[in-house]
Design an enzyme around this catalytic site. Structure first.
Site, PDB file in Angstrom:
ATOM      1  N   HIS A   1      -8.091  -3.767  -7.195  1.00 20.12           N
ATOM      2  CA  HIS A   1      -7.851  -3.000  -5.964  1.00 20.12           C
ATOM      3  C   HIS A   1      -9.123  -2.951  -5.107  1.00 20.12           C
ATOM      4  O   HIS A   1      -9.905  -2.000  -5.185  1.00 20.12           O
ATOM      5  CB  HIS A   1      -7.402  -1.574  -6.333  1.00 20.12           C
ATOM      6  CG  HIS A   1      -6.746  -0.833  -5.205  1.00 20.12           C
ATOM      7  ND1 HIS A   1      -5.477  -1.136  -4.752  1.00 20.12           N
ATOM      8  CD2 HIS A   1      -7.176   0.198  -4.436  1.00 20.12           C
ATOM      9  CE1 HIS A   1      -5.153  -0.317  -3.771  1.00 20.12           C
ATOM     10  NE2 HIS A   1      -6.172   0.509  -3.549  1.00 20.12           N
TER      11      HIS A   1
ATOM     12  N   TYR B   1     -18.603  12.891 -13.156  1.00 13.70           N
ATOM     13  CA  TYR B   1     -18.585  14.072 -14.018  1.00 13.70           C
ATOM     14  C   TYR B   1     -17.294  14.200 -14.832  1.00 13.70           C
ATOM     15  O   TYR B   1     -17.279  14.889 -15.841  1.00 13.70           O
ATOM     16  CB  TYR B   1     -18.738  15.348 -13.184  1.00 13.70           C
ATOM     17  CG  TYR B   1     -20.037  15.433 -12.436  1.00 13.70           C
ATOM     18  CD1 TYR B   1     -21.249  15.427 -13.110  1.00 13.70           C
ATOM     19  CD2 TYR B   1     -20.054  15.525 -11.050  1.00 13.70           C
ATOM     20  CE1 TYR B   1     -22.448  15.507 -12.412  1.00 13.70           C
ATOM     21  CE2 TYR B   1     -21.239  15.606 -10.347  1.00 13.70           C
ATOM     22  CZ  TYR B   1     -22.442  15.594 -11.039  1.00 13.70           C
ATOM     23  OH  TYR B   1     -23.625  15.674 -10.358  1.00 13.70           O
TER      24      TYR B   1
ATOM     25  N   ARG C   1       0.795  -1.213   0.000  1.00 13.96           N
ATOM     26  CA  ARG C   1       0.000   0.000   0.000  1.00 13.96           C
ATOM     27  C   ARG C   1       0.836   1.277   0.000  1.00 13.96           C
ATOM     28  O   ARG C   1       0.644   2.137  -0.856  1.00 13.96           O
ATOM     29  CB  ARG C   1      -0.944   0.003   1.205  1.00 13.96           C
ATOM     30  CG  ARG C   1      -1.896   1.187   1.224  1.00 13.96           C
ATOM     31  CD  ARG C   1      -2.896   1.118   2.355  1.00 13.96           C
ATOM     32  NE  ARG C   1      -3.718  -0.087   2.277  1.00 13.96           N
ATOM     33  CZ  ARG C   1      -4.701  -0.362   3.137  1.00 13.96           C
ATOM     34  NH1 ARG C   1      -4.941   0.460   4.141  1.00 13.96           N
ATOM     35  NH2 ARG C   1      -5.407  -1.466   3.019  1.00 13.96           N
TER      36      ARG C   1
END
Length: 835
Positions: free
Chosen positions: A77, A121, A31
């Site tokens: 993921h 968006y 990570r």
């Protein structure tokens, strides 16, 4: 407890240790820390790989960010969608990444800290440079591993043609450790990598000749180099970053600070708000207005100062109290073979080269295998065409394709793969043109196979491939540095950057200073009207002209009796016609004080020199003081007291002497006194001095000269209406200090009062400047020697009630001005007048 179950007793301490180690290693490896090979953390690698699998390349249409995030979440993921989206957004922000890997369309946030729009968006696709990181992924260049549910495979590392860990940096907080790596310039990193390949024994110091320092996407200035050196050599260091600023002047005459670049990772809006809060809380004085005028063309933050504020002082306070100056702590920790390690610059390059070497080997082997497979098939097809009738007969005579395949293998000694290709061959391949194509393809493949085998057999060729690909990357994506490097005083000798040339220092009546190359000033004959000099503000005029050289240390003495130090090269440069900079922005002097005298010295560290030379000071009220130069050998930023000035008086002149000079002091009413320097006892720096000349209450001193060579030096005096004359030193008889003196010029209404006294030789030129800003330069040798009490000759023609502001003796120049507006014959010689 149900039947069949049993309780196993364990040591809870050991269990917690094991569980915590497993957790911490998971965070470290899976990570928080980047891999030294491709410079990516797992989430970034998965985002790029997911976009690659979706086909969202730089030459294709954008895809919705939500579609990309879904692809990465669902396949590789299994964490929160915000973690994936935020990672992708950061890779698209050109103020966060030195070389962005994702091209965004829509609102991807701003340097003001604005959040990006929701992923439904926005749209995104890979940038061209990211495709270089993914190039050759399909050629078995890297190892793959199962994804989280074992249904798919994902790469453990990307091939990465670009050393992305160095060019883009990385940051992450793991368990018990953290990484914070700075971005660098791609061109510099490529050059350093190639240098390492050419010489594996190269030192970090030698690599630093290629990689100057980190290069941040927001530009700015790296202030000081020691932190950079520590980071490159040890893997840890603190880099001081400053905003890039300029000081301009408003139409109303106020100074304003313009900020065009800010330190990396600084929120611009929060920084401006912090400055405004400090202004309101009176913690920073001198600012009247701050506004953000940034637009699409670039950043521009305007800070307008109050009328009497000193720009340098305000700027230093901003550096101290705001993020206009910040530090970037470098901690180069990355995963090497799955383990976290602290790495210096050479090690980072070394492990990248090792990774690329492995990629090149695996890619070359893959391409060789593919080429050999195809060549094997082509050999079979060409052999079949040589035995075409027999091949056709076998195929026509076989009941099934398998029977035909087996017959071809048994009878004509084709391999099974060749036989299958022959059976699948189209009839058009039987034409002569198709045969020629097959033959050409086969020949090209054999050349490729030979080249690939040569690469696999020769490590030098393998390294050459790496170098060629790096050079290609540099040509495509290399750019100039964005971040400047400014070394501080302890780290370099600034004199190495400036030629020791003669310059003219000019100071205007309102306190504007500049340095100009002496060559910009031309020589005119006596009587010329002069050429246009400095452009000054209304009611301002050039008051002082001094000549020195670039490496000298300037000592500035103000009318309040303060002394300041400044290297000549630190004085702002300007053209002859420019106004210069306010001296308050160059020296930390009080707003109501101004420079009246100067001197230049070179050897403040030479004990013998500073103990055997003196500074002689003179005030308008006729006070004189001598102090050993050693008292001025320890420069201070805020200056020191040079003489105690009484009310109504002010410092006028300062001279550097050897202890035995002849001193002449002249007054406005035309009187002058001469005495030897030894008549004055040297006193401490803060003393008030003693009387040098007795004058009337309406009279005042206009100047002081210290003559060292009595045979070569003459005394020149100039009046305010342009008259002047040169006299021998012996014309002035030696008297005791404190007397009234003798006449030095016959003062009349025509000549005006005396304004200057100078010590000159025939090897000097005289530079005169009047209050309207016109300058004239004439040779001293053109002025004949006359008696002490004469009126003198006309040196400059004045117009419209103009008068002389200042004169200076400068080195002789051979550069003659062809544009003389008035003849040198207009010289009026006034007969001697007896005293």
């Amino acid at each position: 407890m149900t039947q069949g179950e049993k309780i196993i007793k364990i040591n809870i301490e050991e269990e917690m240790k094991t569980a915590y180690i497993d957790y911490s290693m998971s965070v470290i490896v899976a990570r928080a820390l980047p891999d030294v090979r491709d410079g990516l953390k797992p989430v970034h690698r998965r985002v790029l790989y997911g976009m690659n699998e979706l086909g969202v390349f730089s030459n294709r249409a954008y895809k919705k960010s939500a579609r990309i995030v879904g692809e990465v979440l669902g396949k590789y993921h299994p964490h929160g969608d915000s973690s994936v989206y935020e990672a992708m957004v950061r890779m698209a922000q050109d103020w966060a990444m030195r070389y962005p890997l994702v091209e965004g369309q829509g609102n991807f946030g701003s340097i003001d800290g604005d959040s990006p729009a929701a992923m439904r968006y926005t749209e995104a696709r890979l940038k061209k440079i990211a495709e270089e990181a993914l190039a050759d992924l399909e050629k078995n260049t890297v190892s793959f591993k199962p994804n989280f549910d074992d249904t798919l495979e994902e790469p453990t590392v990307l091939p990465a043609k670009i050393p992305m860990l160095l060019v883009n940096g990385a940051s992450g907080i793991a368990v018990g450790m953290a990484t914070n790596m700075a971005p660098h310039n791609l061109s510099e990193i490529v050059d350093a990598t190639i240098a390492y390949i050419d010489n594996n024994e190269i030192t970090v110091e030698e690599l630093m000749a290629f990689v100057k320092a980190p290069d941040f996407p927001t530009g700015g200035i790296i202030y000081g180099y020691q932190g950079v050196r520590d980071a490159f050599e040890k893997g840890r260091g603190k880099v001081i970053l400053r905003s890039k600023t300029e000081i301009e002047v408003t139409d109303s005459g106020r100074d304003k600070i313009i900020i065009t670049e800010i330190p990396y990772m600084v929120n611009k809006a929060e920084m401006i708000k912090k400055i405004a809060d400090l202004i309101n809380e009176k913690k920073i004085e001198g600012i009247s207005y701050i506004n953000d005028e940034s637009d699409r063309t670039g950043m521009r933050i305007v800070i307008i100062l109050k009328k009497d504020a000193v720009a340098n002082v305000v700027l230093n306070n901003l550096y101290k109290h705001t993020q206009l100056q910040s530090s970037f702590p470098i901690n180069n920790i990355a995963l090497v073979d799955g383990r976290p390690r602290l790495l210096n610059l050479k090690q980072l390059i070394k492990y990248f080269v090792r990774h690329r070497h492995e990629v090149i080997l695996r890619r070359t082997q893959f391409e060789l295998d593919q080429a050999e497979k195809r060549a094997h098939i082509l050999e079979g097809l060409l052999k079949a065409l040589d035995h075409l009738d027999e091949v056709i007969s076998i195929i026509r005579g076989s009941k099934t394709p398998d029977e035909a395949l087996n017959t071809l293998v048994d009878k004509l000694q084709f391999s099974e793969i060749q036989a299958r290709a022959i059976i699948d061959m189209r009839l058009r391949s039987l034409t002569g043109l198709e045969r020629e194509k097959l033959q050409n393809e086969y020949n090209e493949l054999m050349e490729l196979i030979a080249r690939l085998r040569a690469i696999l057999a020769d490590p030098i060729l393998q390294m050459q491939v790496i170098k060629d690909e790096l050079a290609e990357v540099k040509d495509k994506y290399g750019d100039a540095r964005k971040t400047e490097i400014v070394l501080n005083a302890e780290e370099f000798n600034p004199e190495d950057f400036y030629a020791d040339e003669d310059v003219v220092i000019t100071i205007s009546h309102l306190g504007y200073v500049k340095r100009t190359p002496l060559t910009e000033y031309r020589t005119q004959s006596r009587g010329g009207v002069g050429s246009k000099g400095s452009t000054t503000r209304d009611a301002d005029f050039i008051e002082h002209i001094y000549v020195t050289s670039m490496h000298n240390m300037m000592l500035f003495f103000t009318e309040k009796g303060r002394c300041y130090w400044l290297k000549v090269y630190d004085i702002p440069e300007g053209t002859k016609a420019s106004k210069g900079r306010a001296i308050q922005n160059v020296l930390n002097i009080e707003p109501d004080d101004k420079v009246k005298a100067y001197m230049n010295v070179k050897r403040l560290t030479d004990k013998e020199y500073i103990e055997n030379n003196f500074i002689v000071l003179c005030t308008k009220k006729g006070i004189i003081k001598k102090t050993q130069l050693e008292a001025y050998s320890r420069p201070r930023a805020n200056g020191v007291n040079a003489i105690t000035i009484k009310d109504g008086d002010q410092l006028l002149e300062a001279c550097l002497t050897n202890g035995s000079n002849e001193i002449l002091i002249a007054s406005r009413e035309g009187k002058a006194i001469r005495f030897n320097e030894q008549k004055i006892r040297a006193i401490g720096r803060t003393g008030a001095g003693v009387k040098a000349i007795a004058m009337s209450d309406t009279d005042e001193v206009v100047g002081m000269i210290c003559v060292e060579n009595q045979e070569l030096e003459n005394v020149l005096v100039v009046s305010e209406h342009g008259y002047g004359k040169k006299s021998l030193l012996d014309e002035y008889r030696i008297t005791n200090r404190g007397g009234k003196g003798v006449r030095t010029m016959n003062i009349t209404d025509k000549t005006g009062e005396l304004i200057a006294i100078k010590s000159v030789t025939d090897q000097n030129d005289l530079m005169i400047i009047n209050k309207s800003g016109l300058t004239i330069r004439l040779a001293i040798c053109d002025i004949r020697v006359t008696g002490r009490a004469t009126q003198g000759v006309k040196l400059i023609n004045l117009r419209n009630n103009d008068s002389i502001a200042s004169v200076a003796s400068v080195p002789k120049s051979d550069d003659k001005d062809d544009e003389i507006e008035e003849s040198a014959s207009n010289i009026e010689i006034i007969t001697d007048v007896q005293e």
